[in-house]
Design a protein around this motif. Sequence first.
Motif, PDB file in Angstrom:
ATOM      1  N   ASP A 104     -58.685 -31.318  46.132  1.00 20.08           N
ATOM      2  CA  ASP A 104     -59.539 -32.270  45.785  1.00 20.08           C
ATOM      3  C   ASP A 104     -61.124 -31.927  46.107  1.00 20.08           C
ATOM      4  O   ASP A 104     -62.107 -32.418  45.355  1.00 20.08           O
ATOM      5  CB  ASP A 104     -59.151 -33.455  45.975  1.00 20.08           C
ATOM      6  CG  ASP A 104     -58.758 -33.553  47.562  1.00 20.08           C
ATOM      7  OD1 ASP A 104     -58.605 -32.596  48.166  1.00 20.08           O
ATOM      8  OD2 ASP A 104     -58.753 -34.961  47.860  1.00 20.08           O
ATOM      9  N   VAL A 105     -61.195 -31.808  47.392  1.00 19.51           N
ATOM     10  CA  VAL A 105     -62.503 -31.457  48.013  1.00 19.51           C
ATOM     11  C   VAL A 105     -63.177 -30.107  47.447  1.00 19.51           C
ATOM     12  O   VAL A 105     -64.258 -30.214  47.144  1.00 19.51           O
ATOM     13  CB  VAL A 105     -62.500 -31.264  49.604  1.00 19.51           C
ATOM     14  CG1 VAL A 105     -63.799 -31.049  50.229  1.00 19.51           C
ATOM     15  CG2 VAL A 105     -61.677 -32.415  49.996  1.00 19.51           C
ATOM     16  N   ALA A 124     -72.313 -31.298  52.917  1.00 17.39           N
ATOM     17  CA  ALA A 124     -72.282 -30.888  54.244  1.00 17.39           C
ATOM     18  C   ALA A 124     -70.821 -31.507  54.716  1.00 17.39           C
ATOM     19  O   ALA A 124     -70.079 -30.899  55.589  1.00 17.39           O
ATOM     20  CB  ALA A 124     -73.239 -31.375  55.218  1.00 17.39           C
ATOM     21  N   PHE A 125     -70.580 -32.767  54.473  1.00 18.75           N
ATOM     22  CA  PHE A 125     -69.030 -33.563  54.771  1.00 18.75           C
ATOM     23  C   PHE A 125     -68.267 -32.586  54.148  1.00 18.75           C
ATOM     24  O   PHE A 125     -66.912 -32.285  54.778  1.00 18.75           O
ATOM     25  CB  PHE A 125     -69.137 -34.876  54.192  1.00 18.75           C
ATOM     26  CG  PHE A 125     -70.129 -35.675  55.108  1.00 18.75           C
ATOM     27  CD1 PHE A 125     -70.170 -35.685  56.507  1.00 18.75           C
ATOM     28  CD2 PHE A 125     -70.852 -36.862  54.341  1.00 18.75           C
ATOM     29  CE1 PHE A 125     -70.783 -36.590  57.226  1.00 18.75           C
ATOM     30  CE2 PHE A 125     -71.595 -37.597  55.208  1.00 18.75           C
ATOM     31  CZ  PHE A 125     -71.358 -37.576  56.497  1.00 18.75           C
ATOM     32  N   GLY A 126     -68.400 -31.996  52.940  1.00 18.27           N
ATOM     33  CA  GLY A 126     -67.320 -31.207  52.168  1.00 18.27           C
ATOM     34  C   GLY A 126     -66.994 -29.980  53.017  1.00 18.27           C
ATOM     35  O   GLY A 126     -65.781 -29.660  53.297  1.00 18.27           O
ATOM     36  N   GLN A 127     -67.902 -29.527  53.386  1.00 14.59           N
ATOM     37  CA  GLN A 127     -68.077 -28.230  53.951  1.00 14.59           C
ATOM     38  C   GLN A 127     -67.174 -28.198  55.267  1.00 14.59           C
ATOM     39  O   GLN A 127     -66.205 -27.578  55.826  1.00 14.59           O
ATOM     40  CB  GLN A 127     -69.318 -27.370  54.314  1.00 14.59           C
ATOM     41  CG  GLN A 127     -70.096 -26.987  53.086  1.00 14.59           C
ATOM     42  CD  GLN A 127     -69.454 -25.497  52.551  1.00 14.59           C
ATOM     43  OE1 GLN A 127     -68.505 -25.183  52.982  1.00 14.59           O
ATOM     44  NE2 GLN A 127     -70.245 -25.078  52.111  1.00 14.59           N
ATOM     45  N   THR A 139     -73.346 -39.583  45.322  1.00 10.47           N
ATOM     46  CA  THR A 139     -74.137 -39.992  44.079  1.00 10.47           C
ATOM     47  C   THR A 139     -75.859 -40.000  44.605  1.00 10.47           C
ATOM     48  O   THR A 139     -76.678 -40.086  44.036  1.00 10.47           O
ATOM     49  CB  THR A 139     -73.738 -41.202  43.447  1.00 10.47           C
ATOM     50  OG1 THR A 139     -73.833 -42.184  44.135  1.00 10.47           O
ATOM     51  CG2 THR A 139     -72.580 -40.871  42.705  1.00 10.47           C
ATOM     52  N   THR A 140     -75.984 -40.369  46.049  1.00 12.92           N
ATOM     53  CA  THR A 140     -77.219 -40.711  46.439  1.00 12.92           C
ATOM     54  C   THR A 140     -77.753 -39.609  47.580  1.00 12.92           C
ATOM     55  O   THR A 140     -79.015 -39.487  47.560  1.00 12.92           O
ATOM     56  CB  THR A 140     -77.106 -42.244  47.265  1.00 12.92           C
ATOM     57  OG1 THR A 140     -76.090 -41.833  48.235  1.00 12.92           O
ATOM     58  CG2 THR A 140     -76.729 -43.275  46.511  1.00 12.92           C
ATOM     59  N   GLU A 141     -76.726 -38.983  48.205  1.00 20.92           N
ATOM     60  CA  GLU A 141     -77.107 -38.074  48.855  1.00 20.92           C
ATOM     61  C   GLU A 141     -76.399 -36.675  48.937  1.00 20.92           C
ATOM     62  O   GLU A 141     -75.662 -36.489  49.724  1.00 20.92           O
ATOM     63  CB  GLU A 141     -77.265 -38.442  50.521  1.00 20.92           C
ATOM     64  CG  GLU A 141     -78.222 -39.845  50.979  1.00 20.92           C
ATOM     65  CD  GLU A 141     -77.857 -40.213  52.262  1.00 20.92           C
ATOM     66  OE1 GLU A 141     -78.577 -39.512  53.167  1.00 20.92           O
ATOM     67  OE2 GLU A 141     -77.356 -41.335  52.298  1.00 20.92           O
ATOM     68  N   LEU A 158     -66.786 -40.613  53.928  1.00 18.32           N
ATOM     69  CA  LEU A 158     -68.207 -40.169  53.993  1.00 18.32           C
ATOM     70  C   LEU A 158     -68.715 -39.601  52.884  1.00 18.32           C
ATOM     71  O   LEU A 158     -69.867 -39.781  52.204  1.00 18.32           O
ATOM     72  CB  LEU A 158     -68.718 -39.691  55.367  1.00 18.32           C
ATOM     73  CG  LEU A 158     -68.377 -40.438  56.311  1.00 18.32           C
ATOM     74  CD1 LEU A 158     -68.698 -39.913  57.861  1.00 18.32           C
ATOM     75  CD2 LEU A 158     -69.524 -41.550  56.300  1.00 18.32           C
ATOM     76  N   MET A 159     -67.965 -38.406  52.344  1.00 18.61           N
ATOM     77  CA  MET A 159     -68.376 -37.592  51.226  1.00 18.61           C
ATOM     78  C   MET A 159     -68.484 -38.562  50.049  1.00 18.61           C
ATOM     79  O   MET A 159     -69.465 -38.313  49.265  1.00 18.61           O
ATOM     80  CB  MET A 159     -67.431 -36.500  50.962  1.00 18.61           C
ATOM     81  CG  MET A 159     -67.801 -35.475  50.090  1.00 18.61           C
ATOM     82  SD  MET A 159     -66.919 -34.134  50.058  1.00 18.61           S
ATOM     83  CE  MET A 159     -65.481 -34.697  49.319  1.00 18.61           C
TER      84      MET A 159
END
Length: 629
Positions: free
Chosen positions: A182-183, A168-171, A160-162, A154-155
């Motif tokens: 990598d994250v 938030a996904f990375g957190q 590139t768009t959101e 999802l991240m």
Amino acid sequence: MLEVRLLGQPELRFEGEPLPFRAPMRAFSLLAFMLLNRSRTLARDAAAFAFWPDLPEPEARAKLRTHLHYIISTGLPRTGTPWILADKRTFQWNPDAPVWVDASEFETLAQDASAYSQAVELYRGDLLPALDDEWLQNPRSRLRDLQLGILFDLMQNVRTTERERALAFGQRILAMDPWREDVVREMIVLRAEAGDRAGALHAYRDFARRLHDELGVDPLPETVAVYEGVCAGESGQVAQARRPTEPPRANLPAYLTSFIDRHRELAVLQSALGDRRLVTLTGTGGVGKTRLAIETARTVLDRFPDGIWLVELGNLGDDRLIVPEICSAIGLGDHSESALIAGLRERHLLLVLDNCEHLSALPKIAERLVLACPGVRILATSREPLRIAGERIERLPSLPTTAGAEGQSLPPIEDLQKSPAVQLFLDRARDVAAFEVLDATEDDRRALAAIASRLDGIPLAIELAAARMSSLNLTALARRLDNRFSLLTGGSRAALPRQQTLRATLDWSYGLLSPLDQRVFARMGVFLGGWTLGAAAAVCSGLDLEYWEIQDRLASLVDKSLVLADRSGGVRFRLLETMRAYALEQLDEDERELTEALHARYFASIAREGDSFPIRDGAWFKTYKHDIQ
């Protein structure tokens, strides 16, 4: 409808209303076990052993009955349809009882990329995090890895768009797995591109400090390059350094002999390596663990862009050599553990750790690798489990055989050759002699079946026997198996010394046992067929062991692949014929005479007292253990 939430804080709802669960938490764990396996009929013996492995069998079964009663009487509401179906041997969740389970729904949504957002929101936390039951480790890790994979996808999809959603996904990923470098790099890049240079620098410095303090290593060069780019004032277009994609590599050996059968086991291991990050293949010495592990690794090479690396540990006699051996196998010049972790942290590869059972430090090293290196998976071969969290254990049985006992009719030679054990024998025999059995007599067929059967389908024993076909015929070879340890020698000189004769293989396993385990194992040789715990306790009288200690010793021997346990209907143990012959050799004349006398008295008591004889609860042992010594 009953709703059950197992991800995060457990919760029950019935017809939309909260439902208090008044039974003990162990009962809730048993309920979860049923719900996650509701397509299966569960054996009572196996479940009792899984939940209460330290208790004698009758007590474990009683505990199971009690907790099933808790679930039915106080844990779930009464309805017209029973929630649980049970008989004396099995139990299961009633297929007609409607239930919704969040963990099952999560797995279903995770199969559909368009439903990823729904799936990640359903995952409120790890599977029953407050419980530490052993059975939970595998499904908990599997669901956790699935959630991490979805979040990363999802991240990447929205980076590139959101940008804020991507952050938030990375957190969320880093909250679950703080060592995903990598994250971390993605987060630095995203913050820099958003104009938050201070946030990007802080993310790097905080990660570098934690790496140093907790793991004793520095960030990877790719991560340092991203940080230096931010420091230099680059903004909006921070280039993330990436290693060039390389073709899959491996150091797997090429075998000169054919791979016989094992197709089912091969498929199981392929699937296990897809679900788990640590898989241990256990089994009796000589059963073919190394060959199967290597053949499995060869079939999954395309899953690992950084290759598959075989680390042969059988020759190591010092735990301090483990890390250097792994470093050498994967091509690292620095042989320190910190360099190994740093070198693997960003790689996606499979380590095949072969012959682990004699190295006491290996489990801790394997555990540190899988915790610190998210892209690394391990396939280990060992005669016993590593016993670390998240380990998937697969036991490798002997090859199926065709019995050829006196008085039994034998199939035609074409059907006999379909037996995997017979196939292996014939294939290896043809390597040493101009040998064919197309026109085999009945004596030849019976001898062929007896060879495979009496060698218990153990590939090493069968290959050593086949090598004797250069000087013996089938009938002579079968007849000489009574002296198998002298006969079955002369294996490949390229193999480890302990794999060149059948005796050396068993000597290796026996030598790894504690002195007390050695004595218990030796006494089990007195049983021609299988035995119960009560019978084992009887013949172990005089070893100064309590009943529960004998149970522990047998469990240890099962773990070490020397004794087999059959839990299909009450726990019974048995030895392969080869193991039994070896066990009896370890008894001196006096101890063998004593053990046989204890064996005879035990079964004479059963014959005398019939069904009233307490053969399963240790009562005989408690009554007679002193006066039979």
